[in-house]
Motif scaffolding. Sequence first.
Motif: not given
Length: 148
Positions: A15-16, A107, A109-110, A112
């Motif tokens: 994510i980073e 999004r 990977k998050e 969402k």
Amino acid sequence: MATTQSHLLAALAEIELAAEEVLASKQEIIDLDRKRNSNREAIRALEKEAKSHYKGEESKSWLAMGNSFFRLPNRSAVNMLKTDQKKLDISVNMLRSGLKDKVNTLRDKEGKEELKGFGLVALSKDEFSAINEVIRGDSKPAPMYHFK
């Protein structure tokens, strides 16, 4: 327990990394846009100078390219800047289209959902004219009042 922590750390690292890619693309778009604006200002200044100069487009101007200064005819300087402007437009548009994909992967990977309306594309001239024909209609509207 250790495997779940390692999976969590790997997911956070992904994510980073995706977020850094989005931010880097945004910054590159901003930098290219600033360069594009300065090119536009230079083109307008050279065109204005050519109009006011007695030689017109055959007058010469100083241009800074990298660490060097060159004295070129206005016409060739403007042409060089315009080709550079076209290249900048293409690269900014490519970065913007790539940014949409990068934001969607971030999004995803998050966890969402994708942004709605983020993938919109402008209408072409043919589509726009077809919509105008539908709105206006081919025939004239019937008059509301009949006078004898």
